[in-house]
Design a protein around this motif. Sequence first.
Motif, PDB file in Angstrom:
ATOM      1  N   SER A   1      -7.181   1.622  -5.695  1.00 23.51           N
ATOM      2  CA  SER A   1      -6.970   2.979  -5.194  1.00 23.51           C
ATOM      3  C   SER A   1      -7.492   3.117  -3.777  1.00 23.51           C
ATOM      4  O   SER A   1      -7.361   4.184  -3.176  1.00 23.51           O
ATOM      5  CB  SER A   1      -7.664   4.006  -6.098  1.00 23.51           C
ATOM      6  OG  SER A   1      -9.054   3.740  -6.171  1.00 23.51           O
TER       7      SER A   1
ATOM      8  N   VAL B   1       0.859  -1.176   0.000  1.00 23.08           N
ATOM      9  CA  VAL B   1       0.000   0.000   0.000  1.00 23.08           C
ATOM     10  C   VAL B   1       0.897   1.228   0.000  1.00 23.08           C
ATOM     11  O   VAL B   1       1.663   1.443   0.941  1.00 23.08           O
ATOM     12  CB  VAL B   1      -0.943   0.011   1.222  1.00 23.08           C
ATOM     13  CG1 VAL B   1      -1.793   1.276   1.228  1.00 23.08           C
ATOM     14  CG2 VAL B   1      -1.827  -1.227   1.210  1.00 23.08           C
ATOM     15  N   GLY B   2       0.799   2.011  -1.051  1.00 26.29           N
ATOM     16  CA  GLY B   2       1.678   3.152  -1.247  1.00 26.29           C
ATOM     17  C   GLY B   2       2.772   2.794  -2.223  1.00 26.29           C
ATOM     18  O   GLY B   2       3.679   2.017  -1.897  1.00 26.29           O
TER      19      GLY B   2
ATOM     20  N   THR C   1      -0.324   8.338   7.934  1.00 22.94           N
ATOM     21  CA  THR C   1      -1.373   7.379   7.548  1.00 22.94           C
ATOM     22  C   THR C   1      -1.173   5.995   8.152  1.00 22.94           C
ATOM     23  O   THR C   1      -2.070   5.151   8.057  1.00 22.94           O
ATOM     24  CB  THR C   1      -1.423   7.239   6.014  1.00 22.94           C
ATOM     25  OG1 THR C   1      -0.206   6.592   5.565  1.00 22.94           O
ATOM     26  CG2 THR C   1      -1.549   8.582   5.333  1.00 22.94           C
ATOM     27  N   HIS C   2      -0.023   5.741   8.749  1.00 20.95           N
ATOM     28  CA  HIS C   2       0.292   4.383   9.198  1.00 20.95           C
ATOM     29  C   HIS C   2      -0.698   3.864  10.228  1.00 20.95           C
ATOM     30  O   HIS C   2      -1.191   2.738  10.125  1.00 20.95           O
ATOM     31  CB  HIS C   2       1.710   4.322   9.770  1.00 20.95           C
ATOM     32  CG  HIS C   2       2.773   4.489   8.749  1.00 20.95           C
ATOM     33  ND1 HIS C   2       4.112   4.584   9.064  1.00 20.95           N
ATOM     34  CD2 HIS C   2       2.710   4.588   7.394  1.00 20.95           C
ATOM     35  CE1 HIS C   2       4.811   4.735   7.966  1.00 20.95           C
ATOM     36  NE2 HIS C   2       3.991   4.752   6.938  1.00 20.95           N
TER      37      HIS C   2
ATOM     38  N   LEU D   1       2.869  -1.404   4.554  1.00 23.75           N
ATOM     39  CA  LEU D   1       2.494  -0.001   4.472  1.00 23.75           C
ATOM     40  C   LEU D   1       3.687   0.850   4.094  1.00 23.75           C
ATOM     41  O   LEU D   1       4.629   1.001   4.862  1.00 23.75           O
ATOM     42  CB  LEU D   1       1.916   0.460   5.808  1.00 23.75           C
ATOM     43  CG  LEU D   1       0.613  -0.214   6.253  1.00 23.75           C
ATOM     44  CD1 LEU D   1       0.159   0.356   7.593  1.00 23.75           C
ATOM     45  CD2 LEU D   1      -0.482  -0.044   5.196  1.00 23.75           C
ATOM     46  N   CYS D   2       3.637   1.438   2.903  1.00 23.74           N
ATOM     47  CA  CYS D   2       4.711   2.282   2.381  1.00 23.74           C
ATOM     48  C   CYS D   2       4.200   3.698   2.134  1.00 23.74           C
ATOM     49  O   CYS D   2       4.664   4.395   1.233  1.00 23.74           O
ATOM     50  CB  CYS D   2       5.258   1.685   1.088  1.00 23.74           C
ATOM     51  SG  CYS D   2       5.868   0.002   1.251  1.00 23.74           S
ATOM     52  N   THR D   3       3.243   4.098   2.919  1.00 24.19           N
ATOM     53  CA  THR D   3       2.588   5.394   2.792  1.00 24.19           C
ATOM     54  C   THR D   3       3.245   6.415   3.717  1.00 24.19           C
ATOM     55  O   THR D   3       4.060   6.050   4.565  1.00 24.19           O
ATOM     56  CB  THR D   3       1.105   5.245   3.150  1.00 24.19           C
ATOM     57  OG1 THR D   3       1.009   4.638   4.447  1.00 24.19           O
ATOM     58  CG2 THR D   3       0.377   4.373   2.137  1.00 24.19           C
ATOM     59  N   PRO D   4       2.910   7.707   3.607  1.00 22.21           N
ATOM     60  CA  PRO D   4       3.461   8.706   4.528  1.00 22.21           C
ATOM     61  C   PRO D   4       3.145   8.378   5.985  1.00 22.21           C
ATOM     62  O   PRO D   4       2.125   7.736   6.278  1.00 22.21           O
ATOM     63  CB  PRO D   4       2.771  10.005   4.084  1.00 22.21           C
ATOM     64  CG  PRO D   4       2.498   9.798   2.630  1.00 22.21           C
ATOM     65  CD  PRO D   4       2.125   8.339   2.519  1.00 22.21           C
TER      66      PRO D   4
ATOM     67  N   ASP E   1      -2.769   2.462  -4.222  1.00 20.17           N
ATOM     68  CA  ASP E   1      -2.242   3.819  -4.097  1.00 20.17           C
ATOM     69  C   ASP E   1      -3.373   4.783  -4.444  1.00 20.17           C
ATOM     70  O   ASP E   1      -4.207   4.494  -5.321  1.00 20.17           O
ATOM     71  CB  ASP E   1      -1.054   4.036  -5.036  1.00 20.17           C
ATOM     72  CG  ASP E   1      -0.263   5.291  -4.684  1.00 20.17           C
ATOM     73  OD1 ASP E   1       0.830   5.153  -4.106  1.00 20.17           O
ATOM     74  OD2 ASP E   1      -0.758   6.412  -4.967  1.00 20.17           O
TER      75      ASP E   1
ATOM     76  N   LEU F   1      -4.312   3.171   8.775  1.00 20.68           N
ATOM     77  CA  LEU F   1      -4.280   2.062   7.816  1.00 20.68           C
ATOM     78  C   LEU F   1      -3.977   0.741   8.516  1.00 20.68           C
ATOM     79  O   LEU F   1      -4.566  -0.300   8.179  1.00 20.68           O
ATOM     80  CB  LEU F   1      -3.253   2.334   6.719  1.00 20.68           C
ATOM     81  CG  LEU F   1      -3.553   3.492   5.767  1.00 20.68           C
ATOM     82  CD1 LEU F   1      -2.419   3.674   4.768  1.00 20.68           C
ATOM     83  CD2 LEU F   1      -4.882   3.285   5.035  1.00 20.68           C
TER      84      LEU F   1
END
Length: 364
Positions: free
Chosen positions: A55, A8-9, A77-78, A71-74, A35, A81
């Motif tokens: 998405s 994700v991300g 958001t961790h 989780l590879c998001t900012p 993403d 998510l």
Amino acid sequence: MRYRAAIVGAGAIATAHAEALRKHADRISLVAVADLVPARAQAFAETWGIKSVYSDLSELLGLGNVDLVQLCTPPSTHAPLARQCLLAGVNVLMEKPPTLSLNEIDAISDISDRVATVFQHRFGTGAVRLRKLMESGELGRPLLATCHTLWFRDDAYYQVPWRGRWETEGGGPTMGHGIHQFDLLLSILGPWERVTAIAARRSRPVETEDVSMALVEFADGTVASVVNSVVSPRQTSTLRFDFEHATVEVEHLYGYSDQDWTITPAPAYEDLALAFPRTSTEKSSHADQLAAILDALDAGEPLPVTLPDTRLTMEFIAALYASAATGKPVRRGEIGPDHPFAARMNGTGITWQSYASTTPSNGR
């Protein structure tokens, strides 16, 4: 069992996760990517041969066909998510920093322990070898350590909207850059007891610090210094451990191999010179930690690095910021759930008076 993973991300760090999954393709497959930017997700899927593109995380989880979400998001958001994944019964691997605060870590812990944080340097061959030597007693007692993450990020780096802001990144190089090195330090030396620190904004156009320094005392009496920077043109990541019988050092940048470790025996302990063979050229990477995660899934055990382990590192960060803001030492356990620095890494509001000022204010 062959597990199924989703990323994700689809930003830059997602590539490291995809490469790690490919190295363990006999045990786990990358089956989906999500993403918020469809074109980015689609491009990532085409690069890595991923069939399912989303998405929205809810849609991905609703299909019930993944065992691990990475989780590879900012950073901001961790926590939400991860909560979403855990409530759906799916294991989670969170990039660093795992959350923005101690309270967010604790809230995740209340849901499930099926969460790991990406602290891959714990799993490289050099770190594993060092822990074994310590357990054997061959090195003697640890006495002193230094931990430096001296990196360079220019002003353009901070044009990404979430970087350099307390609300979205949670902190500066202490939170997002040096965390890998001092997490490794803590994993070697064990529980820290007291932190005395300073932080400053010397150059970058950020709300957070761009440098920090801490003096650390450990439960066994070992003392250490920790420096984190994004203003250092000659980049390096270094760790040095002075034991009774030898000095052990590693210097690298974004991943170490056996070639990066050295050992200097004290007089009468020359045999220790052979304790760090330079046999492997493989760098410490996400693949090392993923192997340990897959072993834990096979055994039905908590995923490494566990939330309690992660919390010890996050509490160190909170203590560093609290000490820098107040000018006072902070002990482990002092930052309880109602403490300002449990809810936010800048507590009641660490700010700098002007762009180049280095005098922090606690906002009171």
